[in-house]
Design a protein around this motif. Structure first.
Motif, PDB file in Angstrom:
ATOM      1  N   LEU A  95       0.831  -1.207   0.000  1.00  0.00           N
ATOM      2  CA  LEU A  95       0.000   0.000   0.000  1.00  0.00           C
ATOM      3  C   LEU A  95       0.863   1.253   0.000  1.00  0.00           C
ATOM      4  O   LEU A  95       0.548   2.252  -0.677  1.00  0.00           O
ATOM      5  CB  LEU A  95      -0.916  -0.024   1.232  1.00  0.00           C
ATOM      6  CG  LEU A  95      -2.147   0.881   1.213  1.00  0.00           C
ATOM      7  CD1 LEU A  95      -3.081   0.519   0.078  1.00  0.00           C
ATOM      8  CD2 LEU A  95      -2.874   0.809   2.554  1.00  0.00           C
ATOM      9  N   ALA A  96       1.964   1.212   0.726  1.00  0.00           N
ATOM     10  CA  ALA A  96       2.863   2.369   0.787  1.00  0.00           C
ATOM     11  C   ALA A  96       3.480   2.678  -0.580  1.00  0.00           C
ATOM     12  O   ALA A  96       3.871   3.822  -0.846  1.00  0.00           O
ATOM     13  CB  ALA A  96       3.963   2.113   1.807  1.00  0.00           C
ATOM     14  N   ALA A  97       3.552   1.651  -1.442  1.00  0.00           N
ATOM     15  CA  ALA A  97       4.159   1.844  -2.767  1.00  0.00           C
ATOM     16  C   ALA A  97       3.135   2.191  -3.843  1.00  0.00           C
ATOM     17  O   ALA A  97       3.523   2.458  -4.986  1.00  0.00           O
ATOM     18  CB  ALA A  97       4.916   0.579  -3.171  1.00  0.00           C
ATOM     19  N   CYS A  98       1.853   2.195  -3.505  1.00  0.00           N
ATOM     20  CA  CYS A  98       0.811   2.495  -4.491  1.00  0.00           C
ATOM     21  C   CYS A  98       0.776   3.985  -4.798  1.00  0.00           C
ATOM     22  O   CYS A  98       0.713   4.815  -3.877  1.00  0.00           O
ATOM     23  CB  CYS A  98      -0.561   2.044  -3.983  1.00  0.00           C
ATOM     24  SG  CYS A  98      -0.740   0.250  -3.827  1.00  0.00           S
ATOM     25  N   SER A  99       0.796   4.342  -6.063  1.00  0.00           N
ATOM     26  CA  SER A  99       0.884   5.746  -6.473  1.00  0.00           C
ATOM     27  C   SER A  99      -0.465   6.441  -6.519  1.00  0.00           C
ATOM     28  O   SER A  99      -0.526   7.674  -6.500  1.00  0.00           O
ATOM     29  CB  SER A  99       1.527   5.842  -7.868  1.00  0.00           C
ATOM     30  OG  SER A  99       2.783   5.226  -7.893  1.00  0.00           O
ATOM     31  N   TYR A 100      -1.545   5.663  -6.595  1.00  0.00           N
ATOM     32  CA  TYR A 100      -2.862   6.253  -6.824  1.00  0.00           C
ATOM     33  C   TYR A 100      -3.741   6.193  -5.579  1.00  0.00           C
ATOM     34  O   TYR A 100      -3.521   5.381  -4.677  1.00  0.00           O
ATOM     35  CB  TYR A 100      -3.555   5.560  -7.994  1.00  0.00           C
ATOM     36  CG  TYR A 100      -2.845   5.774  -9.304  1.00  0.00           C
ATOM     37  CD1 TYR A 100      -2.941   6.989  -9.983  1.00  0.00           C
ATOM     38  CD2 TYR A 100      -2.042   4.778  -9.859  1.00  0.00           C
ATOM     39  CE1 TYR A 100      -2.276   7.197 -11.179  1.00  0.00           C
ATOM     40  CE2 TYR A 100      -1.376   4.975 -11.060  1.00  0.00           C
ATOM     41  CZ  TYR A 100      -1.492   6.188 -11.716  1.00  0.00           C
ATOM     42  OH  TYR A 100      -0.827   6.398 -12.902  1.00  0.00           O
ATOM     43  N   GLU A 101      -4.730   7.053  -5.553  1.00  0.00           N
ATOM     44  CA  GLU A 101      -5.626   7.142  -4.411  1.00  0.00           C
ATOM     45  C   GLU A 101      -6.538   5.926  -4.292  1.00  0.00           C
ATOM     46  O   GLU A 101      -6.911   5.533  -3.192  1.00  0.00           O
ATOM     47  CB  GLU A 101      -6.461   8.431  -4.513  1.00  0.00           C
ATOM     48  CG  GLU A 101      -7.586   8.584  -3.495  1.00  0.00           C
ATOM     49  CD  GLU A 101      -7.116   8.725  -2.043  1.00  0.00           C
ATOM     50  OE1 GLU A 101      -7.924   9.131  -1.194  1.00  0.00           O
ATOM     51  OE2 GLU A 101      -5.941   8.409  -1.742  1.00  0.00           O
ATOM     52  N   TYR A 102      -6.888   5.312  -5.416  1.00  0.00           N
ATOM     53  CA  TYR A 102      -7.714   4.104  -5.358  1.00  0.00           C
ATOM     54  C   TYR A 102      -6.853   2.878  -5.619  1.00  0.00           C
ATOM     55  O   TYR A 102      -5.954   2.887  -6.467  1.00  0.00           O
ATOM     56  CB  TYR A 102      -8.862   4.174  -6.359  1.00  0.00           C
ATOM     57  CG  TYR A 102     -10.053   4.936  -5.825  1.00  0.00           C
ATOM     58  CD1 TYR A 102     -10.968   4.324  -4.967  1.00  0.00           C
ATOM     59  CD2 TYR A 102     -10.252   6.278  -6.155  1.00  0.00           C
ATOM     60  CE1 TYR A 102     -12.055   5.020  -4.463  1.00  0.00           C
ATOM     61  CE2 TYR A 102     -11.344   6.979  -5.653  1.00  0.00           C
ATOM     62  CZ  TYR A 102     -12.249   6.341  -4.803  1.00  0.00           C
ATOM     63  OH  TYR A 102     -13.311   7.039  -4.310  1.00  0.00           O
ATOM     64  N   VAL A 103      -7.165   1.815  -4.867  1.00  0.00           N
ATOM     65  CA  VAL A 103      -6.398   0.571  -4.921  1.00  0.00           C
ATOM     66  C   VAL A 103      -7.362  -0.599  -5.043  1.00  0.00           C
ATOM     67  O   VAL A 103      -8.347  -0.683  -4.294  1.00  0.00           O
ATOM     68  CB  VAL A 103      -5.527   0.407  -3.651  1.00  0.00           C
ATOM     69  CG1 VAL A 103      -4.809  -0.947  -3.659  1.00  0.00           C
ATOM     70  CG2 VAL A 103      -4.536   1.554  -3.520  1.00  0.00           C
ATOM     71  N   ALA A 104      -7.084  -1.500  -5.963  1.00  0.00           N
ATOM     72  CA  ALA A 104      -7.894  -2.703  -6.162  1.00  0.00           C
ATOM     73  C   ALA A 104      -7.125  -3.904  -5.638  1.00  0.00           C
ATOM     74  O   ALA A 104      -5.966  -4.114  -6.004  1.00  0.00           O
ATOM     75  CB  ALA A 104      -8.217  -2.903  -7.645  1.00  0.00           C
ATOM     76  N   ARG A 105      -7.769  -4.693  -4.790  1.00  0.00           N
ATOM     77  CA  ARG A 105      -7.139  -5.896  -4.253  1.00  0.00           C
ATOM     78  C   ARG A 105      -7.353  -7.086  -5.183  1.00  0.00           C
ATOM     79  O   ARG A 105      -8.358  -7.197  -5.871  1.00  0.00           O
ATOM     80  CB  ARG A 105      -7.730  -6.217  -2.877  1.00  0.00           C
ATOM     81  CG  ARG A 105      -7.069  -5.470  -1.752  1.00  0.00           C
ATOM     82  CD  ARG A 105      -5.711  -6.057  -1.401  1.00  0.00           C
ATOM     83  NE  ARG A 105      -5.851  -7.377  -0.777  1.00  0.00           N
ATOM     84  CZ  ARG A 105      -5.405  -8.506  -1.308  1.00  0.00           C
ATOM     85  NH1 ARG A 105      -4.784  -8.513  -2.467  1.00  0.00           N
ATOM     86  NH2 ARG A 105      -5.563  -9.653  -0.662  1.00  0.00           N
ATOM     87  N   MET A 106      -6.383  -7.979  -5.163  1.00  0.00           N
ATOM     88  CA  MET A 106      -6.471  -9.205  -5.953  1.00  0.00           C
ATOM     89  C   MET A 106      -5.573 -10.246  -5.313  1.00  0.00           C
ATOM     90  O   MET A 106      -4.427  -9.953  -4.983  1.00  0.00           O
ATOM     91  CB  MET A 106      -6.012  -8.933  -7.399  1.00  0.00           C
ATOM     92  CG  MET A 106      -6.093 -10.137  -8.314  1.00  0.00           C
ATOM     93  SD  MET A 106      -7.815 -10.594  -8.606  1.00  0.00           S
ATOM     94  CE  MET A 106      -7.589 -12.063  -9.615  1.00  0.00           C
TER      95      MET A 106
END
Length: 296
Positions: A95-106
């Motif tokens: 999560l800390a490495a995600c660049s965007y405000e929305y995150v999709a789990r898989m």
């Protein structure tokens, strides 16, 4: 022109990140299928992917991670953890490495249906949601078709359903990163870190909803009595059940009577023979919405 380059030129993306975690128990074949179904096969794909390698993995899985990172039609980051830290900690690193405000789990062994992200993205944008889940189909390694996981479709039903079960199918989550960070991210809760996350998000006022439409195929693994249902039983899952009920009580979703009832019923379930758990789970959880009435 290579297939990867051709896909990159035609792929339609939106500004959200795909977040996955892999560990030694995953396979290269499943990871490849999960990733391709969530990127190349989507009518609307994520603009970025973050995959966390949670500790040492097999040479085949390590090689697949390198292949995916090199050939992916979107920016793909591989985060390597030196030791296995568990799913919650791995996802926090990702999560800390995600660049965007929305995150999709898989998950690394499930399959996203082609319209998953186009459908979810349109809904979270339209209704300004903090978290959106969907229904999901099930499939198994021993070629049975266990059924479909339904979800409560409205905010009010979600707050009722959370009293007894996670109201959001965890591999289908599309959430606002800041809303997850506002409650401290993922926290240790046995195998129920996703349930605990939803509890804390709802208690913090997050706007949570579901789509009834199944948009993911969920791999339940071995559905024989010696497989997944055996893994759902034992002392540690029982303790986790009671801990979850305590958090629900603290958050005000249940009262003392419901805490006692839930702890007794769900604790007993964890100690039942695997074959009986399989029948009860199929009847009351996988294909239904239990616990939506009764004492708070």
């Amino acid at each position: 022109m290579s297939d990867a380059k051709q896909t990159e030129n035609t792929l339609k993306t939106a500004p959200f990140t795909l977040l996955m975690s892999v560990y030694a128990g995953d396979t290269a074949h499943d990871l490849k299928r999960a990733f391709e179904s969530s990127v190349q096969e989507q009518t609307l794909a994520p603009a970025e992917a973050v995959i966390v390698q949670d500790g040492p993995v097999s040479p085949e899985l390590a090689a697949m991670l390198e292949t995916i990172a090199a050939a992916a039609p979107i920016r793909t980051k591989i985060i390597k953890l030196a030791r296995n830290q568990g799913l919650g900690a791995a996802l926090n690193n990702g999560l800390a490495a995600c660049s965007y405000e929305y995150v999709a789990r898989m998950d690394a062994d499930d399959v996203s249906l082609p319209e998953r992200f186009a459908t979810q993205w349109a809904r979270v944008q339209r209704d300004n949601l903090d978290l959106l889940g969907t229904g999901m189909y099930e499939f198994s390694s021993n070629h049975t078709t266990p059924g479909m996981r339904r979800v409560p479709p409205t905010g009010a039903a979600i707050r009722t359903h959370i009293r007894t079960h996670n109201p959001v199918n965890h591999p289908t989550m599309l959430y606002r990163k800041s809303a997850v960070e506002a409650v401290g991210g993922y926290d240790e809760m046995g195998s129920m870190e996703d349930y605990y996350l939803v509890i804390r998000m709802l208690a913090n006022g997050a706007k949570v909803d579901n789509l009834a439409e199944p948009l993911l195929a969920y791999n339940v693994g071995d559905t024989t009595a010696s497989g997944v249902y055996k893994r759902r039983g034992g002392i540690e899952p029982l303790i986790t059940e009671v801990r979850i009920q305590w958090q629900l009580l603290r958050a005000g979703f249940i009262g003392p009577v419901r805490f006692i009832v839930n702890s007794a019923v769900k604790g007993t379930y964890r100690l039942l023979p695997a074959g009986l758990k399989r029948r009860l789970f199929s009847r009351f959880v996988a294909n239904g919405l239990p616990g939506e009435r009764g004492t708070k």
